[in-house]
Design an enzyme around this catalytic site. Structure first.
Site, PDB file in Angstrom:
ATOM      1  N   GLU A  24      -1.238   0.870   7.676  1.00  0.00           N
ATOM      2  CA  GLU A  24      -1.435   1.692   8.767  1.00  0.00           C
ATOM      3  C   GLU A  24      -2.630   2.974   7.567  1.00  0.00           C
ATOM      4  OE1 GLU A  24       2.145   5.327   9.218  1.00  0.00           O
ATOM      5  OE2 GLU A  24       2.386   3.566   8.830  1.00  0.00           O
ATOM      6  N   GLU A  29      -1.430  12.864   9.564  1.00  0.00           N
ATOM      7  CA  GLU A  29       0.193  13.611   9.774  1.00  0.00           C
ATOM      8  C   GLU A  29      -0.179  15.131  10.023  1.00  0.00           C
ATOM      9  OE1 GLU A  29       3.226  10.262   8.465  1.00  0.00           O
ATOM     10  OE2 GLU A  29       1.934  10.487   7.417  1.00  0.00           O
TER      11      GLU A  29
END
Length: 290
Positions: free
Chosen positions: A160, A164
């Protein structure tokens, strides 16, 4: 990503389950640790020298003049685990005047008191330039994310790469990566003017021997350690979700009292070695070899 990268126990508890079309979130969640162990056994090698070149879907630019059903899958009817206080709802994904909106609101859906939104590409992408132009609302306990991900539900190890915005503090964005489910390189970086005040450009350049994150064209983080670089093609995601459990990371959840929205004007993937696709693209202004 739906786990605190600074808390390994939380990461283990929050193994992701972005499985299209399946509402069996609880079943997937309960079996996650076993499934991940099996997958890790099947895919033990993560060393750069033993990995083949990544397969990738072609370069693209999506300005959201329309919603491409062939490109995007809309998550609907499940949650990623007990840490998430909302259920994905396709009704909270909207397109208007070239802007894609993903929202979070108080609306009971299945066993959750709130509803939230996520989209993911149907295809997987490899080394290249990933970039998005987006803006988000605010609220403690919410997470507005642009990231790439692959994992056990796709019969792959968990890799990943993240941007964010923990909307309790929209002056910053968190960048990080996960390698075989283990968090790496988490860093909070400034977003000039705020992630909530206007549209900002977020991009990462993923190469075989390097990973770089950019905010508004400025390099903010770089990783070159081979053990901390993803090696599996990934899907591209956008999501806005909440948690009343991950308080140390996302802040204490507070009912925002009205709909909170994340907006995306553009997303693009440019494969390494391909020409840049629009004037503002990172692929036009950086070198993939320097």
């Amino acid at each position: 990503m739906n786990a605190d990268p600074n808390n390994p126990s939380t990461v283990a508890a929050c193994e992701m389950s972005h499985a299209p079309g399946s509402g069996l979130a609880g079943l997937r969640f309960g079996a996650a640790s076993v499934l991940f162990a099996v997958v890790a056994t099947l895919h033990p090698a993560h060393a750069q020298g033993t990995q083949p070149e990544l397969k990738s879907a072609p370069s693209f630019v999506d300005n959201f003049s329309n919603f491409s059903q062939s490109r995007w899958f809309v998550s609907d009817g499940w949650a990623n685990g007990a840490h998430q206080n909302c259920t994905w709802s396709k009704d909270l994904v909207r397109l208007s005047d070239g802007v894609l909106s993903l929202s979070f609101e108080k609306r009971k859906l299945k066993d959750r008191e709130f509803a939230c939104a996520e989209i993911q590409t149907k295809q997987r992408y490899g080394y290249g330039v990933y970039e998005a132009r987006m803006k988000t609302g605010t609220g403690s306990g919410l997470n507005a994310a642009f990231f790439s991900y692959i994992g056990p539900q796709d019969k792959q190890p968990w890799d990943e790469i993240d941007f964010e915005v923990l909307t309790k503090d929209p002056s910053k964005v968190q960048v990080n990566s996960y390698i075989q489910g283990k968090p790496k390189n988490a860093k909070l970086v400034d977003v000039a003017g705020g992630a909530d005040k206007g549209f900002n450009d977020y991009g990462f350049v993923w190469e075989k021997d390097r990973l770089r994150w950019y905010v508004n064209g400025k390099l903010v983080h770089e990783v070159t350690n081979p053990d901390e670089l993803p090696t599996h093609s990934q899907k591209i995601f956008f999501s806005l979700w909440g948690s009343d459990k991950l308080t140390n990371w996302m802040g204490a959840f507070v009912d925002p009292g009205s709909k909170v929205t994340m907006q995306v004007k553009r997303v693009a993937f440019t494969a390494l070695g391909q020409p840049c696709q629009f004037p503002e693209s990172l692929a036009c202004s950086i070198s993939n070899s320097n």
